[in-house]
Design a protein around this motif. Structure first.
Motif, PDB file in Angstrom:
ATOM      1  N   LEU A  92      -0.527  65.497  22.949  1.00  0.00           N
ATOM      2  CA  LEU A  92      -1.694  64.735  22.512  1.00  0.00           C
ATOM      3  C   LEU A  92      -2.613  65.598  21.651  1.00  0.00           C
ATOM      4  O   LEU A  92      -3.196  65.111  20.674  1.00  0.00           O
ATOM      5  N   ILE A  93      -2.742  66.868  22.006  1.00  0.00           N
ATOM      6  CA  ILE A  93      -3.600  67.769  21.234  1.00  0.00           C
ATOM      7  C   ILE A  93      -3.044  67.923  19.819  1.00  0.00           C
ATOM      8  O   ILE A  93      -3.780  67.843  18.835  1.00  0.00           O
ATOM      9  N   GLN A  94      -1.715  68.126  19.709  1.00  0.00           N
ATOM     10  CA  GLN A  94      -1.103  68.269  18.388  1.00  0.00           C
ATOM     11  C   GLN A  94      -1.203  66.960  17.594  1.00  0.00           C
ATOM     12  O   GLN A  94      -1.507  66.965  16.393  1.00  0.00           O
ATOM     13  N   GLY A  95      -0.979  65.839  18.266  1.00  0.00           N
ATOM     14  CA  GLY A  95      -1.072  64.551  17.583  1.00  0.00           C
ATOM     15  C   GLY A  95      -2.473  64.277  17.064  1.00  0.00           C
ATOM     16  O   GLY A  95      -2.657  63.772  15.948  1.00  0.00           O
ATOM     17  N   LEU A  96      -3.471  64.613  17.891  1.00  0.00           N
ATOM     18  CA  LEU A  96      -4.860  64.409  17.463  1.00  0.00           C
ATOM     19  C   LEU A  96      -5.191  65.316  16.283  1.00  0.00           C
ATOM     20  O   LEU A  96      -5.834  64.889  15.320  1.00  0.00           O
TER      21      LEU A  96
END
Length: 425
Positions: A92-96
């Motif tokens: 999720l951190i990378q996607g955000l």
């Protein structure tokens, strides 16, 4: 330049989500959203939506050192984002981070709007000691501030509201510390030339430059038709670290005491300042002239320089009048406006008033100050567009010969100067 953010959506119709973003990416997002006049949550919403619509994940973003980041999104968007991230096998951190970077890539910093005709601002009043020089410098500094950095600005603050607040604090307490009245906005990023047109050299000295020697070249020589070189060679840059080479100064020379005498022998003397400065105009978006407290020919030449030119919109160039909230300023104001009105009639030109800046205001002076301020506010045409308090930071900046906005960038006076600059824009 966008002067305010779009209205934020209330959290009641959105859901709060918490993730992580690296500090550098968050800062880029903060600045870019402000440049486009958007709330951060709107930019993130747009970025996530665009990222989810892509056929595949974008290039990986370095998320080292990411820390907590919270925002509000439309109901259901975070769930869709979580599913998309899982399908693409990214955290999720990378996607955000990819979503935010995608938004940045598709929303580049807007180009700075440069005027087609160099704007000419004549800062004037026939009374000395009202702080024309401080207003000239502060206005120029605010106009030249970096467009890729956020600066605290007082926005949409009605002066009558400020007046009422100060009257409610007769003990001198500063009610202006309310953070709701301040927004962090990008600087205008304009190229500005400050012209010290006063033989007393106050602007030159306050900004740490040296007055020009009497036996060398000067603006006076160029106006009198006796130049000794290129006027551009006399220009100096002001605090490049803060203003990035956008803020320049044409220093004064004591020979300006003789200017009226020398101008008396010059043909079309009202146009003398314009003839001298015309070769420099292509280098600048705004030229601000700090005028002497004079009713002579030099003031005629300054007012004429600020006239509205063919093809120029009203209110782009003209006279900014600096006053204090006390009675002698009113007498000087009458003299100045009479002189400008006479010039308008004699030469058949349009000289616009850009507004009135009330400087060195201190409500602790009681009824004299508050009633005088109300008197200026009541004029309406020209209207009051700036209210600058009589606070210590300006005096300290002068003492150390530094620009106010680099010496005390978050001070009340600096915040007020930026508000004045946006009114002038």
């Amino acid at each position: 330049m966008v002067s305010h953010m779009s209205s934020p959506a209330t959290s009641s119709d959105r859901e709060k989500v918490v993730s992580k973003l690296p500090g550098w990416l968050r800062q880029n997002l903060k600045v870019r959203a402000a440049q486009h006049g958007l709330e951060i949550q709107t930019a993130v919403e747009q970025g996530i939506s665009a990222w989810c619509d892509l056929a595949s994940a974008t290039a990986a973003v370095d998320t080292a050192g990411a820390d907590s980041f919270a925002t509000f999104l439309p109901p259901g968007q975070w769930e869709e984002f979580r599913r998309t991230a899982a399908d693409r096998r990214v955290s999720l951190i990378q996607g955000l981070a990819q979503s935010v970077q995608l938004w940045l890539d598709t929303h580049p910093a807007p180009d700075i709007e440069r005027p087609s005709i160099t704007r000419r601002i004549i800062v004037c009043n026939q009374k000395g000691g009202v702080g024309k020089t401080a207003i000239t410098a502060g206005l120029g500094e605010a106009l030249a501030e970096d467009s890729n950095t956020l600066h605290p600005v007082r926005v949409a603050k009605a002066l009558t509201k400020a007046l009422r607040a100060r009257e409610a604090h007769p003990d001198g307490a500063e009610p202006d510390d309310d953070p709701l009245d301040i927004e962090n906005l990008p600087g205008p990023g304009l190229r500005v030339l400050l012209v010290d047109f006063d033989p007393q050299c106050h602007l030159t000295n306050q900004l740490g430059a040296a007055p020009l020697p009497m036996n060398g070249d000067s603006l006076t020589n160029h106006m009198a038709g006796d130049p000794k070189g290129d006027l551009r060679d006399l220009v100096v840059s002001v605090d490049d670290d803060t203003f990035g080479g956008r803020l320049h100064l044409l220093p004064a020379c004591n020979d300006a005491f003789l200017l009226d005498v020398r101008l008396s022998a010059v043909r079309a003397r009202e146009a003398a300042l314009e003839r001298a400065l015309a070769p420099l105009e292509a280098d600048y978006d705004v030229i601000i002239v700090d005028c002497p407290p004079s009713l002579g020919l030099s003031m005629d030449a300054a007012a004429y320089y600020g006239r509205r030119r063919n093809g120029e919109s009203p209110g782009q160039s003209g006279a900014l009048i600096v006053v204090q909230a006390e009675d002698s300023s009113a007498d000087a104001y009458e003299l100045l406006t009479t002189q400008i009105d006479d010039l308008r009639g004699d030469l058949q030109v349009d000289i616009d008033y850009l507004g009135i800046a009330v400087n060195l205001y201190d409500s602790r002076r009681g009824y004299i100050a508050t009633s005088s301020l109300q008197g200026w506010v009541d004029i309406k045409d020209p209207r009051v567009i700036g209210l600058i308090g009589d606070l210590k930071e300006q005096k300290e900046a002068v003492r150390v010969k530094k620009p106010l906005l680099s010496y005390a960038p978050k001070s009340q006076q600096a915040v007020g100067m930026r508000a004045l600059a946006r009114e002038v824009l």
